[in-house]
Design an enzyme around this catalytic site. Structure first.
Site, short mmCIF file in Angstrom:
data_model
loop_
_atom_site.label_atom_id
_atom_site.label_comp_id
_atom_site.label_asym_id
_atom_site.label_seq_id
_atom_site.Cartn_x
_atom_site.Cartn_y
_atom_site.Cartn_z
N GLU A 60 3.35 7.44 0.28
CA GLU A 60 2.82 7.27 1.64
C GLU A 60 3.92 6.92 2.63
O GLU A 60 3.63 6.46 3.74
CB GLU A 60 1.74 6.18 1.63
CG GLU A 60 2.24 4.78 1.36
CD GLU A 60 2.30 4.44 -0.11
OE1 GLU A 60 2.27 3.23 -0.43
OE2 GLU A 60 2.34 5.36 -0.97
N ASP A 65 5.16 3.73 6.97
CA ASP A 65 4.49 3.52 5.69
C ASP A 65 3.04 3.13 5.97
O ASP A 65 2.76 2.24 6.80
CB ASP A 65 5.20 2.43 4.89
CG ASP A 65 4.66 2.36 3.47
OD1 ASP A 65 5.21 3.07 2.61
OD2 ASP A 65 3.70 1.60 3.24
N HIS A 83 -8.43 9.33 -5.12
CA HIS A 83 -7.17 9.99 -4.74
C HIS A 83 -7.40 11.16 -3.79
O HIS A 83 -6.54 11.47 -2.95
CB HIS A 83 -6.42 10.45 -5.99
CG HIS A 83 -5.82 9.32 -6.76
ND1 HIS A 83 -4.64 8.72 -6.38
CD2 HIS A 83 -6.24 8.66 -7.86
CE1 HIS A 83 -4.35 7.75 -7.23
NE2 HIS A 83 -5.32 7.68 -8.15
N ASN A 129 -6.74 4.60 -2.09
CA ASN A 129 -6.78 5.41 -3.32
C ASN A 129 -7.73 4.81 -4.35
O ASN A 129 -8.56 5.51 -4.96
CB ASN A 129 -5.38 5.52 -3.93
CG ASN A 129 -4.62 6.75 -3.42
OD1 ASN A 129 -5.23 7.70 -2.95
ND2 ASN A 129 -3.31 6.72 -3.51
N ASP A 136 -5.49 11.72 -0.31
CA ASP A 136 -4.82 12.94 0.14
C ASP A 136 -5.27 13.34 1.54
O ASP A 136 -4.47 13.79 2.38
CB ASP A 136 -5.11 14.08 -0.84
CG ASP A 136 -4.36 13.92 -2.15
OD1 ASP A 136 -3.45 13.06 -2.22
OD2 ASP A 136 -4.68 14.66 -3.11
#
Length: 434
Positions: free
Chosen positions: A348, A305, A318, A313, A322
């Site tokens: 994630e 994680d 965002h 983010n 990505d």
């Protein structure tokens, strides 16, 4: 032609006596026929140009035409007409030559009574009709073969090709004249030729007249330039006086295979990162657990994680998030073996399956991944994103009822890593599941 209609007969005969004899012999059948006489080839050709006719009684010794060339001239004037040769020779070799030249029968002058002559006329007309139907059927079949989108290949009992249609030329890159008479195995990869020959022999001995081979795992064919392609094939066999023939209808399914592969990729892959999606990962991990139970081989599972991903983010956008996920996946794939599988479980959170790996080996892989990811900042355009990961490691056990049990241990180890400060590796134990 209507069966009730009188037969139209053209007598091409220059000798009045012979013509009179034919007229007398056919007189009992005048209600069923109409007789017209021409004394020369030129007269006959002119009459046929203007009139329909069912059969020609043809003398081969005319003032302006002689021999078998006379038959050719009649056919030029009326290609679809039945022809019976009138000859003074009762010779079997002559008869065969006359038939080969395009006639349906022959009669010996002076030896043919009315009944024989009438029967010969009827048979000649019927035979010509059947020949014409056969010619048209062959023509239609040839058109189908020539216009077919699939390759059509006919081979004899020795697997030598006797027909290679235009679609086969386009598919394989050979001209028909280059392959006719050669073994069909030349269209196969060399390593598969023996197998193909055995398959054809087996089919030849089987009772079924046709067989679809599209259900085989893969049938590969070979083009003239050496490239290979997947193909779907149907094969049939037929016996005839010259021996058994096999017909193969072959379709290049390269495009279909590419489409199927793309659909499979879309169904099993996370669209953003390109790693396995959740469903595919869980299915593959379940298969590995079954293999572990059967063969008692080790396997480890990692849960990863990204730490503080929400901060990335919210702070960089965002799109930047990505880019971090994509970079994360690339680094993991670059660091793992080809046999290892990485999947995105959601957001994630990722998982890695390590076949043939003991717990200690799994911890070492996890530590290498953790360190490399921490040392790999990502340029996101608006800045540089640095990130770390927390990793939980669990051993796949034969006693696990399902792969979810293994995932649960790894997941709890992951949250233990997060509670302990993040950017670290923790191991799932029985104590950790309490």
């Amino acid at each position: 032609m209507n069966r009730a209609s009188p037969l139209s007969i053209l007598l091409v005969e220059d000798d009045p006596a012979d013509a009179r004899l034919v007229d007398l012999e056919l007189r009992p059948y005048w209600e069923r026929c109409r007789l017209r006489r021409c004394a020369s080839m030129a007269e006959a050709q002119a009459w046929l140009k203007e009139n329909a006719c069912d059969v020609v009684l043809l003398d081969l010794s005319l003032p302006d035409s002689f021999g078998f060339d006379t038959i050719r001239k009649i056919h030029e004037a009326a290609p679809d007409i039945a022809v019976i040769v009138l000859t003074g020779f009762d010779d079997e070799d002559f008869a065969m030559r006359a038939v080969e030249a395009g006639t349906q029968d022959y009669l010996v002058k002076g030896n043919a009574d009315g009944a024989l002559m009438w029967r010969s006329i009827q048979h000649a007309v019927a035979r010509k009709r059947m020949e014409e139907e056969l010619r048209l059927a062959k023509q239609r079949l040839q058109a189908i073969i020539d216009l077919a989108h699939d390759a059509i290949i006919v081979m004899d009992e020795d697997s030598r090709m006797t027909l290679f249609n235009p679609a086969a030329e386009r598919t394989f890159g050979y001209r028909a004249e280059e392959v006719l008479g050669r073994p069909v195995e030349m269209l196969m990869p060399e390593r598969l030729r023996g197998m193909h020959a055995d398959m054809v022999r087996g089919f030849g001995q089987a009772s079924d007249p046709a067989r679809m081979m599209g259900n085989r795992p893969e049938l590969l064919a070979r083009r003239s330039d050496g490239t290979e392609f997947p193909a779907e094939v149907a094969i049939s066999k037929v016996d005839h006086p010259g021996g058994r023939l096999f017909t193969a209808v072959l379709r290049d399914i390269s495009e279909r295979k590419r489409t199927e592969e793309e659909l499979r990729r879309l169904a099993t892959t996370d669209p953003l990162t390109g790693v396995a999606n959740r469903r595919h990962f869980l299915e593959a991990a379940a298969v590995e657990l079954q293999r572990l139970r059967r063969y008692h081989r080790p396997a480890a599972l990692l849960m990863l994680d990204i730490d503080f991903f929400k901060v990335i983010n919210d702070g960089l956008g965002h799109a930047a998030g990505d880019l971090v996920l994509v970079a994360f996946a690339l680094i993991c794939r670059d660091s793992l073996r080809s046999a290892d599988l990485i999947g995105r479980l959601g957001g994630e959170e990722f998982a890695v399956l390590l076949p043939e790996t003991e717990m200690q080996g799994g911890v070492e892989v996890a530590e290498r991944l953790r360190q490399r990811l921490a040392d790999s900042p990502v340029d996101v355009g608006s800045g540089v994103a640095r990130f770390t990961v927390s990793i939980g490691v669990a051993e796949c056990r034969p006693t696990d009822e399902s792969i979810e049990a293994t995932l649960m241990r790894a997941d709890r180890a992951l949250y233990d890593a997060k509670r302990s400060g993040r950017n670290r590796v923790r191991v799932g134990t029985e104590e950790a599941t309490g």
